[in-house]
Design an enzyme around this catalytic site. Structure first.
Site, PDB file in Angstrom:
ATOM      1  N   ASN A   7     136.041   8.243  46.608  1.00  0.00           N
ATOM      2  CA  ASN A   7     135.478   6.927  46.264  1.00  0.00           C
ATOM      3  C   ASN A   7     136.659   6.036  45.895  1.00  0.00           C
ATOM      4  O   ASN A   7     137.215   6.157  44.805  1.00  0.00           O
ATOM      5  CB  ASN A   7     134.504   7.084  45.086  1.00  0.00           C
ATOM      6  CG  ASN A   7     133.880   5.765  44.684  1.00  0.00           C
ATOM      7  OD1 ASN A   7     134.217   4.707  45.220  1.00  0.00           O
ATOM      8  ND2 ASN A   7     132.970   5.822  43.737  1.00  0.00           N
ATOM      9  N   ARG A  90     132.746   7.246  50.196  1.00  0.00           N
ATOM     10  CA  ARG A  90     131.775   6.244  49.766  1.00  0.00           C
ATOM     11  C   ARG A  90     132.230   4.885  50.311  1.00  0.00           C
ATOM     12  O   ARG A  90     133.386   4.495  50.116  1.00  0.00           O
ATOM     13  CB  ARG A  90     131.718   6.192  48.250  1.00  0.00           C
ATOM     14  CG  ARG A  90     130.789   5.110  47.790  1.00  0.00           C
ATOM     15  CD  ARG A  90     130.960   4.799  46.337  1.00  0.00           C
ATOM     16  NE  ARG A  90     130.059   3.716  45.990  1.00  0.00           N
ATOM     17  CZ  ARG A  90     130.297   2.838  45.036  1.00  0.00           C
ATOM     18  NH1 ARG A  90     131.389   2.913  44.329  1.00  0.00           N
ATOM     19  NH2 ARG A  90     129.444   1.888  44.778  1.00  0.00           N
ATOM     20  N   HIS A 179     123.818   0.782  45.399  1.00  0.00           N
ATOM     21  CA  HIS A 179     123.455   2.036  44.706  1.00  0.00           C
ATOM     22  C   HIS A 179     122.518   2.887  45.569  1.00  0.00           C
ATOM     23  O   HIS A 179     121.764   3.718  45.044  1.00  0.00           O
ATOM     24  CB  HIS A 179     122.735   1.776  43.362  1.00  0.00           C
ATOM     25  CG  HIS A 179     123.581   1.160  42.298  1.00  0.00           C
ATOM     26  ND1 HIS A 179     123.096   0.208  41.425  1.00  0.00           N
ATOM     27  CD2 HIS A 179     124.870   1.360  41.945  1.00  0.00           C
ATOM     28  CE1 HIS A 179     124.042  -0.150  40.583  1.00  0.00           C
ATOM     29  NE2 HIS A 179     125.143   0.534  40.874  1.00  0.00           N
ATOM     30  N   ARG A 240     127.581  -8.546  34.199  1.00  0.00           N
ATOM     31  CA  ARG A 240     127.041  -9.435  35.247  1.00  0.00           C
ATOM     32  C   ARG A 240     125.736 -10.063  34.768  1.00  0.00           C
ATOM     33  O   ARG A 240     124.919  -9.397  34.144  1.00  0.00           O
ATOM     34  CB  ARG A 240     126.765  -8.636  36.527  1.00  0.00           C
ATOM     35  CG  ARG A 240     128.019  -8.256  37.264  1.00  0.00           C
ATOM     36  CD  ARG A 240     127.701  -7.401  38.480  1.00  0.00           C
ATOM     37  NE  ARG A 240     128.551  -6.224  38.494  1.00  0.00           N
ATOM     38  CZ  ARG A 240     128.283  -5.110  39.168  1.00  0.00           C
ATOM     39  NH1 ARG A 240     127.195  -5.019  39.895  1.00  0.00           N
ATOM     40  NH2 ARG A 240     129.115  -4.100  39.123  1.00  0.00           N
ATOM     41  N   GLU A 383     125.973  11.058  42.883  1.00  0.00           N
ATOM     42  CA  GLU A 383     126.299  10.412  44.149  1.00  0.00           C
ATOM     43  C   GLU A 383     127.274  11.241  44.969  1.00  0.00           C
ATOM     44  O   GLU A 383     127.190  11.286  46.190  1.00  0.00           O
ATOM     45  CB  GLU A 383     126.863   9.009  43.877  1.00  0.00           C
ATOM     46  CG  GLU A 383     125.773   8.036  43.443  1.00  0.00           C
ATOM     47  CD  GLU A 383     126.294   6.777  42.780  1.00  0.00           C
ATOM     48  OE1 GLU A 383     126.775   6.875  41.628  1.00  0.00           O
ATOM     49  OE2 GLU A 383     126.229   5.710  43.395  1.00  0.00           O
TER      50      GLU A 383
END
Ligand code: AMP
Length: 396
Positions: A7, A90, A179, A240, A383
């Site tokens: 990743n 990823r 996601h 965010r 993940e």
């Protein structure tokens, strides 16, 4: 078979070496400050963690150090690189081109590059990581697993914005969602735990981490999700803003005399629970501050929970019901207070939280009462394992 999962960010690279037969992690680690100075943290299973400051002028050097660490005679976990059968990468954005994991070849890499415009902070870094691995392991098959792919099943009503249609045609402006690997993994796992087929369930996955999104999964397919064209839309997140009236952007630019780019930066990095609380983007700090009477921290906790509830309600509506609500990621897995806040709003759905069962962290567990109509669960996301599984499925 042993699969290396990568990743890659702009200055960091996370990795895991997974034995796909036993699904055990053989080693995992993190390269940080790539292109600045360089720090490697390597955690081999059953051995001591290794931390070292090593120059990493670029990602190829970082990957090379990872491969050395994995084969090192003291802290390595494999005898030679030939034991690595595949690498799973990823990739953040696959646009509308990729609705599933894909073997990475020259042609596919060109198509991914064409999506760079849609994720300028992430995709170029992902590509750099892929190229570094290809250079050092030219004969090992590489697979790309996209954050956006799971959401490509969303119907048009969910992915189109109320903008001039030509912007969708010309600029590909639409909801993509992110996601996806986590939402896919958690929704499948929920079905497995309940002994049901994903095709028979309506599941709402709440991936609540520093970045947070909710996904409506109907019959095993994503039908809507809260992140949109970028990961800025949707829930109030660590830093965010999530959903705001778009007119606020120009208004702030004018009032603060800053550029639109600077406003977007504020929305990405200085907003969310950090901005609301003026305290922290981490819920552990917020709970500690709220317990001492910090009003802004409590406001941030309440606003965050409220937005989660709004999305759950709207997804129950679009799916015409819900069977399972699954909580995952840093907050979803570890924060019983937020879960209780959220569940406290949902009695109208016939869901009832069991406070004793809810008092858990980081473990798979049903947290609703036995007679709750909707099952609420905590399912730690994984993940990397999901990427390894998809990689094996393709290279086999
Ligand atoms: P993630 O992005 O999934 O790694 O989630 C990171 C976030 O999870 C942190 O910023 C915290 O807000 C939250 N988190 C992690 N551990 C805990 C905990 N024990 N209790 C509450 N929140 C936690």
């Amino acid at each position: 078979m042993k699969v290396l999962v990568i990743n890659c960010g702009s200055s960091s690279l996370k990795y895991q070496l997974i034995d796909s037969d036993s699904e055990q992690v053989l080693a995992k680690g993190l390269c940080e400050r790539i292109g600045i100075d360089g720090r490697l943290t390597h955690r081999p299973a059953g051995k001591d963690k290794v931390e070292m400051e090593v120059p990493m002028p670029n990602h190829t050097e970082a990957v090379s150090l990872v491969l050395k660490a994995l084969t090192d005679k003291d802290h390595g976990v494999i005898g030679s690189l030939s034991e690595i059968s595949a690498v799973g990468h990823r990739i953040v954005h696959g646009g509308e081109k990729f609705n599933s994991a894909t073997i990475l070849n020259d042609e596919v890499l060109k198509e991914i590059e064409e999506c760079n415009d849609l994720a300028p902070l992430h995709n170029p870094a992902n590509l750099i990581g892929i190229n570094a691995c290809r250079e050092l392991m030219p004969n090992v098959p590489m697979v790309g697993v996209f954050d956006t792919a799971f959401h490509q099943t969303m119907p048009r009503v969910a992915y189109l914005y109320g903008l001039p249609y030509e912007y969708y045609k010309k600029y590909h402006i639409r909801r993509y969602g992110f996601h996806g690997t986590s939402h896919s993994y958690v929704s499948k796992r929920a079905a497995e735990i309940l002994g049901k087929k994903p095709e028979d369930l309506k599941t709402i996955v709440c991936h609540l981490g520093n970045g947070a999104s909710i996904c409506a999964v109907k019959n095993g397919k994503s039908v809507d999700t809260s992140m949109g064209f970028t990961p800025l839309e949707g829930l109030v997140m660590g830093t965010r803003s999530g959903d705001i009236d778009p007119a606020i952007i120009e208004y702030i630019a004018r009032k603060e005399n800053i550029s639109l780019t600077d406003v977007i930066d504020v929305l990405n990095k200085k907003s969310g629970i950090q901005g609301l609380s003026q305290e922290s983007s981490d819920f552990r700090d917020l709970h500690a501050a709220a317990a001492k009477g910090n009003v802004n921290a409590q406001i941030a906790i309440d606003v965050f929970s409220y937005h989660v509830v709004k999305y759950i309600g709207s997804y129950a509506a679009v799916m015409n019901g819900v069977d399972v609500i699954a909580f995952t990621a840093g907050i979803g897995e570890n924060d019983p207070i937020i879960r209780a806040n959220v569940m406290g709003y949902l009695n109208y759905l016939g869901t009832e939280l069991d406070p004793v069962k809810n008092d858990c962290r980081g473990e798979e567990r049903i947290i609703s009462t036995d007679d709750s109509k909707v099952v609420a669960m905590v399912i730690p996301t994984n993940e990397e394992l999901a990427i390894a599984r998809e990689t094996v499925a393709l290279v086999k």
